[in-house]
Motif scaffolding. Structure first.
Motif, short mmCIF file in Angstrom:
data_model
loop_
_atom_site.label_atom_id
_atom_site.label_comp_id
_atom_site.label_asym_id
_atom_site.label_seq_id
_atom_site.Cartn_x
_atom_site.Cartn_y
_atom_site.Cartn_z
N VAL A 1 45.48 65.11 -8.04
CA VAL A 1 46.28 66.32 -8.16
C VAL A 1 45.99 67.05 -9.48
N PHE A 2 45.69 66.29 -10.54
CA PHE A 2 45.51 66.89 -11.86
C PHE A 2 44.05 66.90 -12.33
N LEU A 3 43.10 66.77 -11.41
CA LEU A 3 41.67 66.88 -11.71
C LEU A 3 41.25 65.84 -12.76
N GLY A 4 41.51 64.56 -12.45
CA GLY A 4 41.34 63.53 -13.45
C GLY A 4 40.02 62.79 -13.46
N TYR A 5 39.24 62.83 -12.37
CA TYR A 5 38.03 62.02 -12.31
C TYR A 5 36.86 62.71 -13.01
N SER A 6 35.97 61.89 -13.57
CA SER A 6 34.81 62.44 -14.29
C SER A 6 33.88 63.21 -13.37
N GLN A 7 33.81 62.82 -12.09
CA GLN A 7 32.91 63.55 -11.19
C GLN A 7 33.34 65.00 -11.00
N TYR A 8 34.63 65.29 -11.18
CA TYR A 8 35.06 66.68 -11.10
C TYR A 8 34.42 67.50 -12.22
N ALA B 1 23.93 71.85 -6.08
CA ALA B 1 23.87 70.84 -7.14
C ALA B 1 25.26 70.30 -7.45
N ALA B 2 26.26 71.17 -7.36
CA ALA B 2 27.64 70.74 -7.62
C ALA B 2 28.11 69.76 -6.54
N ILE B 3 27.77 70.04 -5.28
CA ILE B 3 28.13 69.12 -4.20
C ILE B 3 27.45 67.78 -4.39
N ASP B 4 26.17 67.80 -4.74
CA ASP B 4 25.44 66.56 -4.97
C ASP B 4 26.04 65.78 -6.14
N ALA B 5 26.46 66.47 -7.19
CA ALA B 5 27.06 65.81 -8.35
C ALA B 5 28.40 65.17 -7.99
N PHE B 6 29.17 65.84 -7.16
CA PHE B 6 30.44 65.27 -6.69
C PHE B 6 30.20 64.00 -5.89
N ILE B 7 29.25 64.05 -4.97
CA ILE B 7 28.95 62.90 -4.12
C ILE B 7 28.45 61.72 -4.95
N ALA B 8 27.55 62.01 -5.89
CA ALA B 8 27.02 60.93 -6.74
C ALA B 8 28.11 60.35 -7.63
N GLY B 9 28.96 61.20 -8.19
CA GLY B 9 30.03 60.72 -9.04
C GLY B 9 31.08 59.92 -8.30
N SER B 10 31.24 60.22 -7.00
CA SER B 10 32.20 59.48 -6.17
C SER B 10 31.63 58.15 -5.70
N ARG B 11 30.38 57.89 -6.01
CA ARG B 11 29.67 56.67 -5.60
C ARG B 11 29.63 56.51 -4.08
N TYR B 12 29.43 57.62 -3.41
CA TYR B 12 29.19 57.57 -1.98
C TYR B 12 27.69 57.34 -1.76
N PHE B 13 27.38 56.47 -0.82
CA PHE B 13 26.00 55.99 -0.68
C PHE B 13 25.16 56.82 0.29
N GLY B 14 25.78 57.74 1.03
CA GLY B 14 25.00 58.45 2.03
C GLY B 14 24.45 57.48 3.06
N VAL B 15 23.15 57.57 3.33
CA VAL B 15 22.53 56.66 4.31
C VAL B 15 21.75 55.55 3.62
N LYS C 1 23.41 46.76 -9.59
CA LYS C 1 23.48 47.85 -8.62
C LYS C 1 23.57 47.33 -7.19
N GLU C 2 23.29 46.04 -7.00
CA GLU C 2 23.42 45.44 -5.67
C GLU C 2 24.85 44.98 -5.38
N ALA C 3 25.74 45.08 -6.36
CA ALA C 3 27.07 44.50 -6.20
C ALA C 3 27.84 45.12 -5.03
N PHE C 4 27.92 46.45 -5.01
CA PHE C 4 28.70 47.08 -3.94
C PHE C 4 28.09 46.90 -2.56
N PRO C 5 26.77 47.13 -2.38
CA PRO C 5 26.21 46.89 -1.04
C PRO C 5 26.45 45.48 -0.52
#
Length: 616
Positions: free
Chosen positions: A367-374, A388-402, A578-582
């Protein structure tokens, strides 16, 4: 808070099965060990397991209206029920309880499906309307309370947790697209669940079942177009937050709070102190780990001492974490790879020893824009443009894509084809409505928030039969804060020791909390809820993981390539973090499959504590 379940047959002459309803409710006994009730009439069976919080003695469910033409089962809390009740009385409604549940029912009598638009709280409920021969299902605006359903050709089943639906012997086939979403996000966003036959009722939606058809309708969505100017945004925000906290303290049983020592939870506790009863202590609960890098006790102790709370700490050891794994898998109800889930469950168990309700800080960052990816995404927007902003949000959220599809068997990868698990996020961020900052907030409030944070908060606290409330997600507060101009939310640059710059997020909340909490807390950078799960996975859980990945059941599941998974685990053991989450995601999913696919249908925690009290 409660657990609800129901079965509705299409054939009006087929009597509902009370024994089936009892089996379903047994699966969610932990959600409501204080009381139980059932309605079995014609083709409809509704059941509830109740955790008694408001009108403890008189709020038994299901509740009928005056002429017994409509009945309700309800999970959650309506915080404005006291304000709604006088108008209903004035219109001639006769109340038999002091509960918030009955307010919903009478409001439905007057306003029909539109009653949900008047409710301020967290809720999932079902109303059986004998006059229209229909069932109304409803879920709160943000998705704080869960509601799942399975629509079959001849019946509708619904429940607060998927495990209750599985007691009705529904199809347990795995949805490959849900699996792909899980490997991308670490949770399953949207309407899908891991089971093809089961869906979530989305937040802000109602569904009406009539004549074998289920019609879904969205009744609320967060608006992000407007921009409201206020004279003193910090002061106004504090007032709105203070009112939210006051409403969230409405309870007939003791209320405490989870306290991390961060700004979100500290501000809540400070406002709780203002509204406590005379002589009543505010009880706070904090969690820590043996590894000092993951331990925030020094901050929570500082806040607890400054505010004068009655404080309890829980130190989680690596053995505690490992021992709780199977409980986590059972109670989480869906594949989930959030390492913080287990500590939340353990802290909820400790809190249950002295309170029945806790306030928690979920939603403060969204609600208060607290995450660093923002901040990183906004910087990318300014320097490199929207894509580039969308890609930065996705990377900062640690979403893996495919990327994690490399763990799958070739035939599974081929089946998934060109499915893009990130398409929903890209569409939300690329919409024309609102500014990019507000689109980021709404994206998280519609994905990450209900399907990860709130799912974790609900299932892990309910595992301990304790209710978690989230004042930052009050719809009036959310609407007010996100209606303010972007400049109120943009991160500020501050100076650390030796004049080194640092980025402080949530400037509006920091300004609103000034004078409420210690200055040192106001100046803290965002930390999150770090858990040393990689060390646990290669330590006390290593043997279990190795056995899991080497098992015939894992290989026979047909999802993952066992050799690839074992190689990735060896890399993790060798120090490749970097293998921890997978690896953790695959481990959690296979443990889930063992529990929900391989064990007998009367799984180990399906406990019936007395028969449901039937109301015909």
């Amino acid at each position: 808070m409660c657990g609800i379940a129901g079965v509705v047959w299409l054939d009006p002459h087929r009597p509902a099965d009370g024994d089936l309803l009892e089996r379903m409710c047994a699966r969610i006994h932990h959600r409501g060990p204080d009381d139980s009730g059932a309605l079995v009439r014609g083709p409809v069976a509704l059941g509830v397991k109740r955790l008694s919080i408001i009108d403890v003695a008189g709020g038994h469910q299901p509740i009928w209206n005056e002429d017994r033409t409509r009945a309700i089962v309800f999970n959650g809390e309506i915080y404005n029920y006291r304000e709604l009740r006088p108008g209903l009385v004035a219109r001639g409604h006769r109340f038999t309880t002091e509960s918030d549940t009955e307010v919903i029912l009478h409001l439905y009598e007057d306003e029909g499906v539109g009653c949900v638009e008047r409710l301020r709280g967290m809720f999932a409920f079902a109303i059986y309307d004998l006059e229209t021969r229909s069932i109304l299902l409803a879920r709160d605006q943000i998705g704080i309370k869960p509601l799942y359903y399975a629509l079959e050709p001849r019946r509708l089943l619904f429940a607060s947790e998927v495990k209750a639906l599985l007691a009705a012997d529904i199809d347990r086939a795995i949805d490959p697209l849900a699996l792909d979403l899980f490997l991308c996000y670490r949770y399953i966003p949207g309407e899908r669940t891991i089971f093809r036959a089961v869906r979530k009722l989305p937040p802000g939606h109602v569904a009406v079942y009539r004549d074998g058809s289920l019609e879904l309708r969205r009744y609320w969505r967060l608006g992000i177009d407007g921009s409201a100017e206020v004279g003193d945004a910090a002061s106004a925000t504090r007032q709105v937050l203070d009112r939210s906290v006051r409403l969230h303290l409405r309870s007939d049983v003791p209320v405490g709070a989870f306290l991390s020592g961060g700004i979100d939870s500290s501000a809540l506790v400070a406002l709780m102190m203002r509204h406590r009863g005379r002589g009543e202590p505010v009880k706070t609960f904090s969690i820590g780990f043996e590894d000092a890098k993951f331990n925030e006790f020094r901050f929570s102790r500082q806040v607890a001492k400054a505010l004068g709370t009655e404080h309890t700490e829980l130190m989680v050891t690596e053995d505690d974490y490992a021992a709780a794994l199977d409980d986590f898998v059972w109670y989480i109800d869906q594949p989930m790879a959030d390492p913080a889930s287990i500590p939340v469950m353990l802290l909820s168990r400790r809190a249950k020893e002295s309170v029945t309700v806790v306030l928690s800080g979920e939603g403060g960052d969204e609600v208060f824009l607290g995450y660093s990816q923002y901040a990183k995404a906004l910087q990318a927007l300014e320097t490199r443009g929207p894509e580039a902003a969308i890609d930065a949000f996705i990377a900062g959220s640690r979403y893996f894509g495919v990327a994690n599809r490399t763990l799958l068997r070739p035939e599974m990868r081929e089946e998934l084809g060109r499915h893009d698990p990130l398409q929903t996020v890209r569409d939300l961020l690329g919409a024309r409505e609102g500014t990019f900052a507000r689109r980021m907030l709404r994206t998280d409030l519609e994905t990450w928030m209900p399907d990860n944070l709130l799912m974790k908060a609900d299932t892990m606290s309910m595992a301990a039969s304790i209710e978690t409330r989230v004042p930052y997600l009050d719809i009036d507060l959310v609407g007010f804060v996100l209606g303010l101009p972007d400049r109120e939310h943009l991160p500020r640059t501050a100076l650390r020791l030796f004049n080194r710059p640092r980025l402080l997020t949530k400037p509006l909340l920091r300004a609103a909390a000034k004078g409420l909490i210690p200055r040192r807390v106001l100046g803290r950078e965002k930390v999150g809820f770090p858990v040393p799960f990689a060390r646990y996975l290669t330590g006390p859980l290593r043997g279990r993981a190795e056995e899991t990945f080497a098992s015939r059941a894992f290989a026979g599941r047909g999802f993952f390539d066992p050799d690839t998974v074992r190689e990735r685990f060896r890399r993790l053991i060798a120090g490749d973090r970097k293998e921890a989450f997978p690896v953790w995601m695959v481990f959690c999913l296979e443990r889930f499959c063992r529990t929900y696919l391989d064990e007998p249908h009367d799984a180990r925690r399906s406990v019936v504590a007395g028969s449901l009290k039937q109301m015909v």
